[in-house]
Design an enzyme around this catalytic site. Structure first.
Site, short mmCIF file in Angstrom:
data_model
loop_
_atom_site.label_atom_id
_atom_site.label_comp_id
_atom_site.label_asym_id
_atom_site.label_seq_id
_atom_site.Cartn_x
_atom_site.Cartn_y
_atom_site.Cartn_z
N ASN A 67 -11.32 21.89 35.78
CA ASN A 67 -12.67 22.45 35.68
C ASN A 67 -13.75 21.56 36.27
O ASN A 67 -14.94 21.76 36.05
CB ASN A 67 -12.99 22.77 34.20
CG ASN A 67 -12.92 21.53 33.32
OD1 ASN A 67 -12.56 20.45 33.81
ND2 ASN A 67 -13.26 21.65 32.06
N ASP A 87 3.28 12.66 22.24
CA ASP A 87 3.12 11.29 21.76
C ASP A 87 2.74 11.37 20.29
O ASP A 87 1.83 12.11 19.92
CB ASP A 87 2.00 10.62 22.55
CG ASP A 87 2.32 9.19 22.91
OD1 ASP A 87 2.72 8.46 21.99
OD2 ASP A 87 2.16 8.82 24.07
N ASP A 109 4.88 6.20 19.12
CA ASP A 109 4.06 5.07 19.50
C ASP A 109 4.24 3.91 18.52
O ASP A 109 4.29 4.12 17.31
CB ASP A 109 2.58 5.53 19.46
CG ASP A 109 1.63 4.47 19.97
OD1 ASP A 109 1.68 4.18 21.17
OD2 ASP A 109 0.85 3.92 19.16
N GLU A 142 8.86 3.87 21.16
CA GLU A 142 8.24 2.87 22.02
C GLU A 142 8.64 1.48 21.49
O GLU A 142 7.87 0.81 20.81
CB GLU A 142 6.71 3.01 22.02
CG GLU A 142 6.07 2.15 23.09
CD GLU A 142 4.75 1.52 22.68
OE1 GLU A 142 4.27 1.76 21.56
OE2 GLU A 142 4.22 0.76 23.50
N HIS A 201 1.93 3.90 31.16
CA HIS A 201 0.47 3.75 31.18
C HIS A 201 0.00 2.40 30.66
O HIS A 201 -1.20 2.13 30.65
CB HIS A 201 -0.15 4.87 30.34
CG HIS A 201 0.22 4.72 28.89
ND1 HIS A 201 1.52 4.86 28.43
CD2 HIS A 201 -0.51 4.39 27.81
CE1 HIS A 201 1.54 4.64 27.13
NE2 HIS A 201 0.33 4.36 26.73
N ASP A 202 0.92 1.58 30.16
CA ASP A 202 0.54 0.25 29.67
C ASP A 202 0.97 -0.85 30.62
O ASP A 202 0.55 -2.00 30.48
CB ASP A 202 1.22 -0.05 28.32
CG ASP A 202 0.71 0.84 27.20
OD1 ASP A 202 -0.47 1.23 27.23
OD2 ASP A 202 1.50 1.13 26.28
C1 NOJ Z 1 1.16 1.75 22.51
C2 NOJ Z 1 0.50 2.64 23.50
O1 NOJ Z 1 1.38 2.89 24.55
C3 NOJ Z 1 -0.77 1.95 23.92
O2 NOJ Z 1 -1.38 2.59 25.01
C4 NOJ Z 1 -1.69 1.89 22.75
O3 NOJ Z 1 -2.82 1.14 23.08
C5 NOJ Z 1 -1.02 1.23 21.53
N1 NOJ Z 1 0.33 1.64 21.34
C6 NOJ Z 1 -1.76 1.56 20.28
O4 NOJ Z 1 -1.57 2.90 19.94
#
Ligand code: NOJ
Length: 570
Positions: free
Chosen positions: A24, A99, A200, A278, A335-336
């Site tokens: 959008n 997630d 997570d 994770e 993404h981390d």
């Molecule tokens: C792991 C996630 O992948 C990360 O992006 C996040 O900042 C921390 N857990 C806290 O939720």
């Protein structure tokens, strides 16, 4: 192959919703954007998507601070959009996992607003509250995002605990009501038809009940400094030990296993759903059937260099330790973490290295997880100004550098870029048009677009180029699907290969197929004998045109950075 579950056969693709596709034109990705790209995903050849948090959130941690576990962030769309998206996945034979953030909520979640409203609120005990010691916090624990893990609340004159940001208070999982409430949210999505969850930060769900002090020999700021200056492996090992000591009362307590077992039971009430944690810790597979379906092979991703020896050692160690029936899961990117080429590249052969990394992901034993943008070789984008940062962790690190460590601002910016995660979260590069086709021209995207979309790092240009990384991905994904040994086969490393060559056999007796995977990790060609495994029956794939039709060979010369896959006759 037939006996495998869908999540064992699938290739997963992580979508970071804020950066995937903006339908959008508000500069932010959204669910309709994902719906518009479902055919793209199907055509690329991925089977399942892990969607990073899509829940309403004040965005202190980019959605990992959830304010409503059964909602959709308004900027992403509505619950109806979500259902359409889910149906869209299922209609195409794809799967969707969400997630699930169990450790903490947002400080704006109604549970926390109630909990913090008074000492006697019925939800007070849903979070970890404690009196201070004199005018100090209850103990010397640190938050992983910097500073004390305790935040003083002047309204009730107590501290609350947060392993991550102070805007992410930790839930008290020792309270059964917390478990019940969260499991209701889990059921809400499972009832809707969601196929599973990526869990997570499970390691941090419980903390020492007695709140005992940690006894690391240095402060967190000192540790930051040491991390920066560490050069030798022994220094890094020492830092690792100190880090573990610093967080030992906050991490991987035995209670987490009980919770994972309880969650597994809930998920198992529904046919064919799955959980991936994770964590890199194999212990979270439980006995192989009673905790998580998968955990990530983070030790592989954490390698600083990419070498055949490193991969072999990693596989040997992990596969040996897996409990019976447990299924591995590999990833090199999310993404981390740093983007693939930026992390493992040598600055000269980055794309070739990205290609061998993908080949590895798609041919090792286990389920691969890819990250959006990886298919076109998106790279880390270092922000030029702290005001562009959106990752609170990166910003916090910048402030610590400036205020506590007295680092000059330009240097602090470098460290903030290194630590912060915005660099891997920039908008997906769809085309060579303005804003990389993510948002219309003139729109300010939530994070700047990496200008290298103009240099061919975009989907549309690569789709048109048969030799592009994107086309390589697509081809390799098909080769994997067409050859059951690459999915179901066991893993047998070949020992007699040159140092820079990684070669292994994937054999699936049930499918009557044996495949050879050979990867040259080097800029020089190298040869090795095939008599240790058999002879080539049919070449399945090669990055080297002239090897595409090899047959009946008993030795092979791999070109620089060649990826070679063949079916073999033993
Ligand atoms: C792991 C996630 O992948 C990360 O992006 C996040 O900042 C921390 N857990 C806290 O939720």
């Amino acid at each position: 192959m037939q006996t495998l579950k869908w999540w064992q056969k699938a290739v997963f693709y992580q979508i970071y919703p804020r950066s995937f596709a903006d339908s959008n034109g508000d500069g932010i990705g959204d669910l309709q954007g994902i719906i518009d790209r479902l055919d793209y995903l199907k055509d690329l050849g991925v089977d399942a998507v892990w969607l990073s948090p899509h829940y309403p959130s004040p965005l202190w941690d980019c959605g990992y601070d959830v304010a409503d576990y059964t909602g959709v962030a308004p900027e992403y769309g509505s619950l109806d959009d979500f259902k359409r998206m889910l149906d869209g996945f299922h209609q195409r034979g794809m799967y969707l996992i969400l997630d699930l953030v169990l450790n903490h909520t947002s400080d704006q979640h109604p549970w926390f607003l109630e909990s913090s409203s008074s000492l006697s609120n019925p939800r007070r005990d849903w979070y970890i509250w404690s009196d201070g010691v004199g005018s100090n916090p209850p103990n010397n624990w640190y938050s992983a995002f910097g500073g004390s893990a305790w935040e003083f609340d002047p309204v009730t004159d107590q501290y609350y605990y947060h392993y991550f940001l102070k805007q992410q208070p930790d839930l008290n999982w020792r309270n059964p009501q917390v478990q019940e409430a969260m499991f209701n949210a889990v059921r809400f999505w499972l009832d809707m038809g969601v196929d599973g969850f990526r869990l997570d930060a499970i390691g941090t769900i419980f903390e020492d009940e007695g709140l005992r002090n940690q006894s690391a020999p240095v402060t967190q700021t000192e540790l930051y400094r040491l991390v920066r200056s560490a050069k030798s492996p022994s220094e890094r090992k020492w830092i690792d030990r100190v880090w573990r000591e610093m967080y030992r009362h906050q991490h991987d307590l035995p209670e987490v296993h009980g919770l994972m077992q309880a969650l597994r039971k809930v998920v198992d009430e529904y046919p064919d759903r799955m959980l991936v944690g994770e964590t890199g810790m194999i212990e979270y597979y439980g006995n192989g059937e009673d905790e998580l379906h998968m955990v990530f092979n983070f030790p592989l991703m954490d390698h600083t260099r990419f070498t055949p020896g490193g991969v072999k050692a990693n596989q040997k160690e992990r596969l040996k330790r897996l409990p019976p029936k447990a299924w591995p899961c590999n990833t090199l990117n999310n993404h981390d973490a740093s983007r693939l080429g930026s992390h493992f590249g040598d600055g000269v052969h980055d794309e070739a290295i990205e290609r061998i990394a993908l080949a590895l992901m798609l041919t090792l034993r286990g389920t691969p997880f890819l990250y959006n943008g990886e298919e076109i070789g998106m790279t880390n984008y270092l922000l030029e100004d702290i005001r562009q940062f959106r990752d609170t962790w990166g910003i916090g690190r910048y402030l610590t550098e400036i205020e506590e460590m007295k680092t000059p601002p330009d240097q602090a910016l470098i460290y903030a870029n290194q630590t912060g995660r915005d660099k891997v979260r920039t908008p997906m590069q769809w085309s060579n048009e303005a804003n990389a086709g993510f948002s219309p021209e003139g729109v300010k995207t939530w994070l700047p677009v990496n200008p290298n979309y103009q240099k061919g790092i975009n989907v549309r240009s690569q789709q048109k180029d048969p030799g592009s990384l994107w086309n390589y991905y697509r081809r390799l994904l098909r080769v994997r699907k067409e050859n059951p040994a690459l999915v179901a086969g066991d893993y047998q490393p070949l020992e007699h290969t040159p140092r820079n060559c990684l070669a292994y056999i994937r054999q699936s007796q049930g499918d009557g197929q044996t495949c050879l995977v050979a990867i040259n990790y080097n800029a020089k060609s190298l040869s090795f004998d095939l008599n240790q495994c058999g002879k080539i029956k049919k070449t399945l794939f090669s990055t080297e045109e002239k090897h595409l039709h090899l047959k009946d060979e008993i030795s092979i010369t791999l070109a620089p950075y060649e990826v070679y896959l063949a079916e073999i006759e033993e």
